[in-house]
Enzyme design. Structure first.
Site, PDB file in Angstrom:
ATOM      1  N   TYR A  94      61.605  32.532  27.222  1.00  0.00           N
ATOM      2  CA  TYR A  94      61.730  31.126  26.849  1.00  0.00           C
ATOM      3  C   TYR A  94      62.610  30.369  27.842  1.00  0.00           C
ATOM      4  CZ  TYR A  94      61.861  27.375  23.299  1.00  0.00           C
ATOM      5  OH  TYR A  94      61.710  26.204  22.600  1.00  0.00           O
ATOM      6  N   SER A 189      60.687  38.998  25.058  1.00  0.00           N
ATOM      7  CA  SER A 189      60.940  37.846  24.200  1.00  0.00           C
ATOM      8  C   SER A 189      59.683  36.980  24.117  1.00  0.00           C
ATOM      9  CB  SER A 189      62.166  37.069  24.710  1.00  0.00           C
ATOM     10  OG  SER A 189      62.587  36.118  23.762  1.00  0.00           O
ATOM     11  N   GLN A 190      59.738  35.725  24.560  1.00  0.00           N
ATOM     12  CA  GLN A 190      58.520  34.915  24.589  1.00  0.00           C
ATOM     13  C   GLN A 190      57.438  35.617  25.392  1.00  0.00           C
ATOM     14  OE1 GLN A 190      58.060  30.335  25.371  1.00  0.00           O
ATOM     15  NE2 GLN A 190      58.086  31.345  27.346  1.00  0.00           N
ATOM     16  N   ASP A 275      69.857  41.930  17.334  1.00  0.00           N
ATOM     17  CA  ASP A 275      69.169  40.792  17.950  1.00  0.00           C
ATOM     18  C   ASP A 275      68.948  39.699  16.911  1.00  0.00           C
ATOM     19  OD1 ASP A 275      67.538  39.009  19.287  1.00  0.00           O
ATOM     20  OD2 ASP A 275      66.114  40.523  19.981  1.00  0.00           O
ATOM     21  N   HIS A 310      69.706  40.588  21.921  1.00  0.00           N
ATOM     22  CA  HIS A 310      68.437  40.172  22.497  1.00  0.00           C
ATOM     23  C   HIS A 310      68.220  40.700  23.917  1.00  0.00           C
ATOM     24  CE1 HIS A 310      64.783  37.961  22.414  1.00  0.00           C
ATOM     25  NE2 HIS A 310      65.110  37.150  23.396  1.00  0.00           N
TER      26      HIS A 310
END
Length: 332
Positions: A94, A189-190, A275, A310
């Protein structure tokens, strides 16, 4: 942050019922059919990357509705007469853009042809920027990207982004020196969410590596965390108080759990038990649903980082990804 979600023993068995729209498959088939009316490659140009052993091409692929999406395609300097190489398509986290050609060369250095795909409209928060605008937009939204067009699945920002990811798989299979039957998708992640989506929508994908994937089980994530990007939805609904069901319906079309169900290829995921961006139960929801709608179950592996957030396994996890993929899709 201490562990805040379910105990690991419960996480390993956590397979919740997640809302899936009745027209999920039909909707995505129509979107991709429209996008595939355009040739996947718009332009391919050599670029000087300052590196001696890796060559880079500046690629413009045709994403959602044929709109231009930039990417860097890097690979080891070719040897005359060598066989085509397996390809890795990488999607970004992101706020990141594709950056500079020499920024992300791990996969090329490992011997793969590597396509790192820019993220439309992003690239202003981390790294060294992006080069792909998002020409579409609709309705009011909270700052960020998650709520752009969120009242209508057809207008949602992530519909465009997921389509870009699927089209990147089409594009890499036509690039020089690539074995089109050996393409892996990877991201964190994204980027992990996009890797799951691309693997679900493009059955040609040979393997998927999704680190701490975002966008999984939105209803659960919104109940557990106030971290961004999920907090964008909270801020939006704090103003648009009657929009909750419409928002959740739109998010169900890009829910990583619904994509995970359709993944046919071997999959390698990761999770950090501390996370707050991608809560552990949302990641395990996707992992435990992997391949449940596929013709036959494929191998699945998840790396658990008990003391990490994360960032997950960071460079340690990258090495594990390299080893895992080399055993299943060797570069040559």
């Amino acid at each position: 942050m201490a562990e805040f979600d379910l105990p690991l023993e419960q996480l390993r068995a956590y397979r919740p019922d997640v809302v899936e729209p009745e027209d999920f498959d039909a909707s995505w088939a129509a979107t991709l059919s429209a996008a595939r009316a355009h040739h996947p490659l718009r332009s391919v140009e050599p670029v000087e990357n300052g590196l001696e052993t890796i060559r880079t091409l500046d690629v413009e692929l045709a994403g959602y509705a044929g709109q231009p999406v930039r990417a860097w395609f890097s690979r080891p300097a070719p040897i005359p007469g060598e066989a085509p190489r397996a390809a890795v398509v990488e999607f970004l986290g992101y706020g990141r853009g594709r950056g500079l050609p020499h920024e992300r060369i791990t996969w090329a250095a490992a011997g793969y042809a590597h396509l790192v795909v820019d993220t439309r409209g992003q690239g202003g928060q981390h790294g060294n920027g992006g080069d792909t605008p998002d020409p579409s937009g609709a309705g009011p939204s909270a700052p960020g990207f998650l709520t752009r067009g969120v009242l209508d699945p057809e207008e949602h920002y992530y519909r465009r982004l997921v389509t870009d990811a699927a089209r990147a798989v089409d594009a890499v299979r036509q690039l020089p020196g690539v074995d089109p039957d050996r393409v892996a998708v990877v991201g964190n992640s994204q980027g992990g969410a996009l890797a799951l989506a691309a693997a679900a929508l493009r059955p040609e994908v040979s393997a998927v590596l999704a680190g701490v994937p975002f966008l999984c089980h939105p209803r659960r994530a919104l109940a557990l965390t106030d971290a961004d990007p999920w907090a964008e939805v909270v801020r939006y609904l704090a103003v648009h108080r009657d929009a909750e069901e419409a928002v959740l319906r739109t998010l169900s079309y890009v829910d990583g759990v619904n994509f995970a169900r359709r993944v046919r290829s071997p999959a390698h995921l990761s999770v950090g038990l501390r996370d707050t961006v991608c809560p552990p139960s949302t990641v395990f929801a996707a992992f435990n649903h992997l391949g449940t709608l596929a013709p036959s179950p494929a191998e699945r592996t998840i790396e658990v980082y008990r003391y990490n957030g994360h960032e997950g396994g960071d460079a340690v996890h990258v090495r594990r990804q390299l080893d895992w993929l080399r055993d299943r899709v060797p570069p040559r």
